[in-house]
Motif scaffolding. Structure first.
Motif, short mmCIF file in Angstrom:
data_model
loop_
_atom_site.label_atom_id
_atom_site.label_comp_id
_atom_site.label_asym_id
_atom_site.label_seq_id
_atom_site.Cartn_x
_atom_site.Cartn_y
_atom_site.Cartn_z
N ASP A 1 46.23 34.48 44.28
CA ASP A 1 45.01 33.96 43.26
C ASP A 1 45.85 33.72 41.95
N GLU A 2 44.78 33.37 41.10
CA GLU A 2 44.88 33.06 39.69
C GLU A 2 45.65 34.23 38.95
N GLU A 3 45.05 35.56 39.44
CA GLU A 3 45.64 36.76 38.62
C GLU A 3 47.22 36.78 38.85
N ASP A 4 47.37 36.62 40.02
CA ASP A 4 48.92 36.80 40.41
C ASP A 4 49.86 35.59 39.74
N ILE B 1 49.02 34.23 36.79
CA ILE B 1 49.14 34.77 35.18
C ILE B 1 50.22 36.17 34.93
N ALA B 2 50.12 37.08 36.12
CA ALA B 2 50.92 37.99 35.81
C ALA B 2 52.43 37.49 36.08
#
Length: 371
Positions: A5-8, A10-11
């Motif tokens: 997902d988007e969080e991955d 960004i991380a």
């Protein structure tokens, strides 16, 4: 493994930008443009010269650099500096046609009268009890500090003496020139020895590899010429592939040299077999790299260009690399200038980024997007 997902994503982006623990000193920011650098042969100290004729001394560590001393030595700029072989003196070559020798304990000049040349100085090489100096009109002088006298004056070039290498064990001195030739001197006989044929562009720098049996010369056309020991009339190999002029060069292992180039990039090049290992680092704004030196331990190099910084790069990884897998040089075929420049730009984009460069390889960055 791909991103879920988007969080991955960004991380992953944040991770790529995170500052790692420093493995080399931070940049030294300068008020004036640096002209040369020289590491102390035993200590973590670097000397820096500038266009105003000043010499600055800094201690270096991964945490910080500290200014130790600053001296005004020459009228006009200092063109070249070198620590003496024992580290007890610093040699400086100035635009004011003089060579000066500074004692690093007292910071006094070793000789009241400077060593003089007929023209502004350009290059230096230290000897155990003296030095060799070259000026912008092609004169090379050998000096003995014990007698404080010139032991040989040799005018073998019509243009500037771009760099000098001295090997006292083999009793040879070699210099490159702006006219496109190299010249050797026999130190036993105290006379000039072999001069090469004239090449198509200026020869800017040289280094030695293979225990001193091979001399590597960098040219204004981006070609590296290899000469066998004692056979300096004509090269035994030539390696193209640099996109622009090679301004500076230093050997860091017995088979790897670092080149400082007109496009602001430092590159590691493996010889025998010839491989471009990758980009070691970059100077801001693609400003030319002018000088490079390596520290006493051989794991950190420093470079200066036109961006008013001394930059440091940890190259310890070069000892552990598998050079057989690296890219062969890209040879540009005869093309019109516009197409050639485009091909060179594409080639630069695909060059491998080494750990010290601070840039991420596209292949590695996008690996996380793969299923």
């Amino acid at each position: 493994k791909g991103f879920n997902d988007e969080e991955d994503l960004i991380a992953a982006l944040k991770s790529a930008r995170e500052k790692k623990a420093r493995d080399c000193p931070p940049d030294i920011k300068l008020k004036e443009s640096a002209t040369d650098i020289s590491f102390h042969p035993e200590e973590n100290i670097i000397a820096v010269s500038n266009l105003l004729g000043e010499l600055s001394i800094f201690s270096c560590s991964n945490e910080e650099n500290k200014a130790l001393k600053k001296l005004k030595l020459h009228k006009g700029g200092i063109r070249s500096i070198e620590y003496s072989v024992d580290g007890k003196h610093i040699l400086t070559a100035g635009k004011d046609k003089t060579v000066k020798v500074v004692d690093v304990e007292t910071w006094n000049l070793m000789m009241k009268e400077p060593l003089s040349h007929p023209s502004p100085l350009y290059s230096l090489a230290p000897l155990s009890n003296g030095c060799v100096s070259g000026d912008e009109d092609g004169t090379v002088k050998f000096w003995d500090f014990r007698t404080k006298k010139n032991t040989l004056t040799s005018k073998r070039f019509d243009e500037f003496v771009s760099s000098i290498y001295a090997d006292e064990e083999k009793k040879v001195v070699i210099a490159t020139s702006g006219e496109g030739t190299i010249q050797s001197w026999d130190m036993r006989m105290n006379k000039p020895d072999i001069q090469s044929e004239v090449y198509d562009s200026e020869l800017n720098c040289l280094s030695v590899v293979r225990e001193g049996t091979k001399v590597v010369v960098g040219s204004g056309e981006g070609i590296m010429y290899i000469f066998n020991q004692g056979e300096y009339g004509y090269h035994s190999d030539q390696y193209p592939g640099h996109p622009d002029s090679i301004n500076s060069m230093i050997g860091v292992t017995d088979n790897v040299v670092i080149t400082g180039c007109e496009d602001g990039t430092l590159r590691a090049v493996h010889l025998f077999p010839h491989r471009f290992v990758g980009q070691v680092g970059h100077h801001g704004g693609d400003m030319p790299v002018e000088k490079i030196d390596v520290n006493a331990d051989g794991d950190v190099i420093a470079s200066v260009g036109h961006d008013n910084r001394v930059k440091f790069w940890n190259i310890g990884y070069l000892e552990k690399m598998d050079y057989e897998k690296k890219r062969k040089p890209i040879v540009q075929k005869s093309q019109v200038a516009k197409k050639r420049k485009l091909a060179e730009a594409v080639a630069r984009e695909t060059e491998h980024q080494l750990p010290s460069s601070g840039r991420v390889n596209k292949k590695e960055f996008f690996q996380g997007f793969k299923d």
